[in-house]
Design a protein around this motif. Structure first.
Motif, PDB file in Angstrom:
ATOM      1  N   ILE A  64      13.352  75.163  51.464  1.00 11.17           N
ATOM      2  CA  ILE A  64      12.924  73.895  51.959  1.00 11.17           C
ATOM      3  C   ILE A  64      13.403  72.619  51.613  1.00 11.17           C
ATOM      4  O   ILE A  64      13.125  71.727  52.175  1.00 11.17           O
ATOM      5  CB  ILE A  64      11.264  73.884  52.139  1.00 11.17           C
ATOM      6  N   LYS A  65      13.954  72.570  50.304  1.00 16.29           N
ATOM      7  CA  LYS A  65      14.169  71.431  49.767  1.00 16.29           C
ATOM      8  C   LYS A  65      15.560  70.865  50.476  1.00 16.29           C
ATOM      9  O   LYS A  65      16.379  71.544  51.170  1.00 16.29           O
ATOM     10  CB  LYS A  65      14.789  71.383  48.219  1.00 16.29           C
ATOM     11  N   SER A  66      15.484  69.711  50.886  1.00  9.18           N
ATOM     12  CA  SER A  66      16.818  69.047  51.651  1.00  9.18           C
ATOM     13  C   SER A  66      17.942  68.812  50.818  1.00  9.18           C
ATOM     14  O   SER A  66      18.037  68.630  49.578  1.00  9.18           O
ATOM     15  CB  SER A  66      16.271  67.625  52.125  1.00  9.18           C
ATOM     16  N   ASP A  67      19.203  68.917  51.540  1.00  8.56           N
ATOM     17  CA  ASP A  67      20.383  68.922  50.899  1.00  8.56           C
ATOM     18  C   ASP A  67      20.324  67.373  50.423  1.00  8.56           C
ATOM     19  O   ASP A  67      19.701  66.365  51.015  1.00  8.56           O
ATOM     20  CB  ASP A  67      21.724  69.070  51.810  1.00  8.56           C
ATOM     21  N   LEU A  85      15.574  82.628  44.038  1.00  7.76           N
ATOM     22  CA  LEU A  85      15.254  81.976  45.205  1.00  7.76           C
ATOM     23  C   LEU A  85      13.858  81.712  45.333  1.00  7.76           C
ATOM     24  O   LEU A  85      13.004  82.829  45.335  1.00  7.76           O
ATOM     25  CB  LEU A  85      15.822  82.983  46.132  1.00  7.76           C
ATOM     26  N   THR A  86      13.517  80.619  45.454  1.00  8.93           N
ATOM     27  CA  THR A  86      12.032  80.332  45.440  1.00  8.93           C
ATOM     28  C   THR A  86      11.819  79.437  46.981  1.00  8.93           C
ATOM     29  O   THR A  86      12.630  79.263  47.635  1.00  8.93           O
ATOM     30  CB  THR A  86      11.368  79.265  44.602  1.00  8.93           C
ATOM     31  N   GLY A  91       3.371  77.550  54.425  1.00 11.44           N
ATOM     32  CA  GLY A  91       3.725  76.424  53.450  1.00 11.44           C
ATOM     33  C   GLY A  91       5.054  76.268  53.776  1.00 11.44           C
ATOM     34  O   GLY A  91       5.258  74.875  53.761  1.00 11.44           O
ATOM     35  N   LEU A  92       5.996  77.208  54.102  1.00 12.49           N
ATOM     36  CA  LEU A  92       7.305  76.624  54.604  1.00 12.49           C
ATOM     37  C   LEU A  92       7.224  75.638  55.906  1.00 12.49           C
ATOM     38  O   LEU A  92       8.174  74.830  55.950  1.00 12.49           O
ATOM     39  CB  LEU A  92       8.114  77.897  54.706  1.00 12.49           C
ATOM     40  N   ALA A 102       8.504  84.862  42.062  1.00  8.51           N
ATOM     41  CA  ALA A 102       7.319  85.545  42.443  1.00  8.51           C
ATOM     42  C   ALA A 102       6.166  84.909  43.406  1.00  8.51           C
ATOM     43  O   ALA A 102       5.589  85.714  44.124  1.00  8.51           O
ATOM     44  CB  ALA A 102       6.534  85.660  40.981  1.00  8.51           C
ATOM     45  N   ASN A 103       6.091  83.684  43.649  1.00  9.49           N
ATOM     46  CA  ASN A 103       5.299  83.135  44.515  1.00  9.49           C
ATOM     47  C   ASN A 103       5.779  83.429  45.969  1.00  9.49           C
ATOM     48  O   ASN A 103       4.984  83.235  46.834  1.00  9.49           O
ATOM     49  CB  ASN A 103       5.314  81.592  43.979  1.00  9.49           C
ATOM     50  N   LEU A 104       7.201  83.395  46.014  1.00 11.48           N
ATOM     51  CA  LEU A 104       7.792  83.646  47.333  1.00 11.48           C
ATOM     52  C   LEU A 104       7.178  84.898  47.910  1.00 11.48           C
ATOM     53  O   LEU A 104       6.934  84.928  49.277  1.00 11.48           O
ATOM     54  CB  LEU A 104       9.178  83.286  47.097  1.00 11.48           C
ATOM     55  N   VAL A 105       7.164  85.945  47.130  1.00 11.28           N
ATOM     56  CA  VAL A 105       7.309  87.294  47.666  1.00 11.28           C
ATOM     57  C   VAL A 105       5.735  87.867  47.203  1.00 11.28           C
ATOM     58  O   VAL A 105       5.329  88.957  47.879  1.00 11.28           O
ATOM     59  CB  VAL A 105       8.071  88.346  47.011  1.00 11.28           C
TER      60      VAL A 105
END
Length: 362
Positions: free
Chosen positions: A85-88, A79-80, A176-177, A149-152
């Motif tokens: 945030i990527k679109s379906d 889970l990044t 960023g989100l 790692a970058n997410l948390v």
């Protein structure tokens, strides 16, 4: 008991869910639903559960004045930020209309939303309809995979944590989100991500969870976790079609029903005359006989239809059956019984045959 108007309000909220899942994801989705229901019950929550209404799962609790929306993803990826945030994929609906020169009429593309945007939209929608209710959104992630790692980074959460409240993310990650979505902000404190259940081992983990929760609620018992799982599996399939709800009251009744079943062991010597020497040495068969003996009285026991079919065969042919241990081979060759032989193990079918004969011998 849950106040009826809360359930009806949720049901009246319009949504655009198609209810479509890949077939190989159904079992995981249902395991997750069962796992969540037991978790809510363990927390002594009085609730109503709805499947595929607004989100994958909805829990309404009037005592806590809350609504919990759950979106389940069996994705086999870490889970990044990008996953959030990527679109379906954009869906293009083919038009059946034609112009005069027989070319397709162009249809507008539908804009895909990200997981995070969908969760926020659902929170906003329910909040609008439910007034002062506390509405929380939950993303359930395949626990075989960690948080990126970058997410948390720069937060109190580690990549191996079981849960993450988005409010715990660093300001940089939050910014960023927001920048990469259509939203100006998110309800960070009301959105939570759980690495809840392994897709590889979801059935075993859910059955273990059932046993633990039942033990915590009523102490020592004959929980028959697999039978309980299967009975709930059937009920969830039913409400998926009917759009009805399951309540904590119903769940407690199911637990008490299964746990109160008497476990009267049938000694294998009692049916030695019905089985071959090989079957006599098969411990799995003896386990199946005793489990089925206790559970076949349950109205929603999933093997009940198969058992009734086998009882019918034994009843019709009882007077002409010379070798009971060969009945399995006989029904396996008949088209009428092909489906039940396909979905049940050999031990389970033979256990049904044994019990059918024992009933006739009483």
């Amino acid at each position: 008991m849950i106040e009826r108007k809360l359930i009806d309000t949720i049901k009246l909220i319009p949504d655009d869910r198609s209810g479509d899942h890949a077939q190989d994801g159904f079992d995981y989705q249902f395991s997750t639903a069962i796992y969540l229901m037991l978790s809510h019950l363990k927390d002594k929550r009085d609730f109503a559960f709805m499947y595929e209404k607004i989100d994958d799962y909805v829990f309404v609790s009037d005592k806590l004045n809350s609504v919990d929306l759950y979106q389940s993803k069996s994705t086999s990826r870490t889970l990044t930020e990008n996953e959030l945030i990527k679109s379906d994929p954009v869906k293009i609906k083919k038009s059946k209309n034609k112009t005069k020169d027989n070319t397709d009429v162009a249809e507008p593309k539908t804009t895909g939303l990200s997981i995070l945007e969908k969760i926020q939209n659902n929170i906003d929608t329910v909040t609008t309809h439910m007034g002062e209710c506390v509405v929380k959104g939950h993303l359930l992630w395949n626990s075989d995979y960690e948080f990126g790692a970058n997410l948390v980074k720069d937060s109190i959460i580690t990549t191996k944590s079981d849960a993450l409240v988005l409010d715990d993310l660093s300001i940089k990650v939050k910014d960023g989100l927001v920048t990469k979505t259509s939203k100006s902000d998110f309800s960070w404190e009301n959105i939570k991500v759980n690495r809840l259940l392994s897709k590889k081992h979801h059935f075993d983990l859910t059955c273990k969870h059932i046993e633990k929760v039942i033990h915590s609620l009523i102490g020592e018992n004959n929980s028959y976790s697999e039978a309980f799982y299967n009975s709930l599996f059937i009920k969830i399939k039913e409400i998926r079609i009917s759009k009805k709800e399951l309540t904590s009251e119903f769940l407690l009744h199911q637990i008490k029903t299964i746990s109160s079943l008497e476990s009267k062991k049938i000694e294998k010597e009692n049916y030695r005359h019905l089985i071959s020497d090989d079957d006599y040495r098969n411990n799995l068969l003896h386990i199946a006989v005793n489990e089925l003996s206790s559970l076949k009285s349950l109205p929603e026991y999933p093997k009940k239809e198969a058992y009734n079919l086998i009882c019918e065969y034994v009843d019709i042919n009882y007077s002409i059956i010379k070798y009971p241990h060969k009945v399995f081979d006989e029904i396996s060759a008949l088209e009428k019984y092909s489906e039940i032989c396909l979905i049940n193990s050999e031990e389970n079918i033979k256990a049904m045959i044994i019990l059918a004969f024992l009933e006739k011998e009483v």
